[in-house]
Design an enzyme around this catalytic site. Structure first.
Site: not given
Ligand code: GLV
Length: 325
Positions: A268, A287, A239
């Site tokens: 984001e 991401h 994150r």
């Molecule tokens: C993606 O970032 C997740 O947490 O699955």
């Protein structure tokens, strides 16, 4: 019993819902690439017994208080920092995530990002598109070796373990830091446990797999980047909030560390106005840790199985709240 109503906050492939249609009444937001507006979600949730949502939805205390019928939230992500889990517990709402099904895929992306950053794959490719490759020469686009180096994994859960297995295949020394010791990686992969500070000082590649919590917010700060080697490469696939992005920008700009590969950001999405895009020692991806067709379908199916087991079985399969029913 009346079929429970499930609200799905993004348009997902209809065929994934087919096996569950007899048991649920589904309602779904019509956009595939845009998050649902907040007021619409507030309205829709009033009729919903279950919610299938994404990490783009902020599920906070006022929302949970408002969602009078809601019994379960299936979050399509392994991380769940977008949800106030304590508030959900207070209102008796079960929250589930999607562990395991994305572990290997996310570890693949982590390693891909690590290698692409070390070997400057994107910059090298861009050189050709920009007609910059004039002659072969010995030190053009030189990168950094990966094999035989030291990797430091911060957050040694399922994905960290899968990254460590890949690192072993590259003959890397593996350091890790975690809340608790992980016997498997120590015994099977020879990983060495060390303090956060020691890991930063010794690792050639520092890989963040930390979940975002109050304790981990901005853990990679100015001091952390100053501790790293000047040749270190920082990879973040967990994150963005675990990084002080201003400090990382400075460290990259001033050459305090060599490069970074980032899949996640504090806020984001980002675009070409983001300061990181002005640096040539950064590789950015939007991401995509778990983004393969197979894995994204498995994540959605696990969400649906969680809902199914909650309403028709013994309880949710992968709850992150204390209760599963
Ligand atoms: C993606 O970032 C997740 O947490 O699955």
């Amino acid at each position: 019993m009346q079929k429970p109503t499930i609200y799905i906050t993004r348009k997902i492939p209809e065929h994934l819902l087919d096996p569950y249609r007899e048991r649920f009444h589904f309602r779904m937001y019509h956009e595939e690439r845009k998050p649902i507006p907040k007021d619409m979600l507030y309205e829709e949730v009033l009729e919903a017994d279950g919610l299938l949502c994404l990490l783009t939805e902020q599920i906070d205390e006022p929302f949970l208080r408002h969602a009078k019928h809601l019994k379960i939230i299936a979050n399509m992500a392994v991380g769940y920092d977008n949800i106030d889990v304590a508030a959900a517990e207070k209102y008796g709402i079960v929250v589930t995530n999607t562990p395991d099904v994305l572990t290997e895929t996310t570890a693949d992306l982590t390693f891909a990002l690590l290698m692409a950053t070390a070997r400057r794959l994107v910059q090298s490719s861009n050189l050709i598109y920009q007609n910059g490759w004039k002659e072969w020469s010995p030190f053009d686009m030189v990168g950094t070796d990966v094999y035989g180096k030291t990797i430091g994994i911060v957050g040694m859960g399922r994905i960290g373990t899968a990254v460590a297995r890949r690192a072993k295949g590259f003959d890397m020394d593996i350091l890790y830091h975690n809340r608790s010791r992980n016997q498997e990686v120590e015994e099977v992969l020879g990983a060495e446990y060390c303090s956060f500070e020691e890991l930063l000082e010794r690792a050639d590649f520092v890989v963040s797999l930390l979940p975002l919590t109050e304790k981990t917010a901005k853990k990679f700060n100015k001091e952390a980047f100053e501790r790293m080697k000047e040749t270190a490469i920082f990879i973040n696939v967990s994150r963005g909030g675990v990084v002080d992005e201003d400090a990382l920008y400075e460290a990259l700009k001033e050459g305090k560390i060599k490069a970074a590969g980032l899949d996640v950001f504090a806020k984001e999405p980002i675009d070409s106005s983001h300061p990181f895009t002005k640096l040539d020692n950064v590789l950015l991806t939007p991401h995509i840790g778990s983004s393969t067709k197979e894995t994204r379908e498995k994540m959605l199916t696990l969400c649906l199985d969680n809902l199914d087991n909650y309403f028709y079985g013994d309880g949710a399969l992968t709850p992150v709240t204390k209760n599963k029913k």
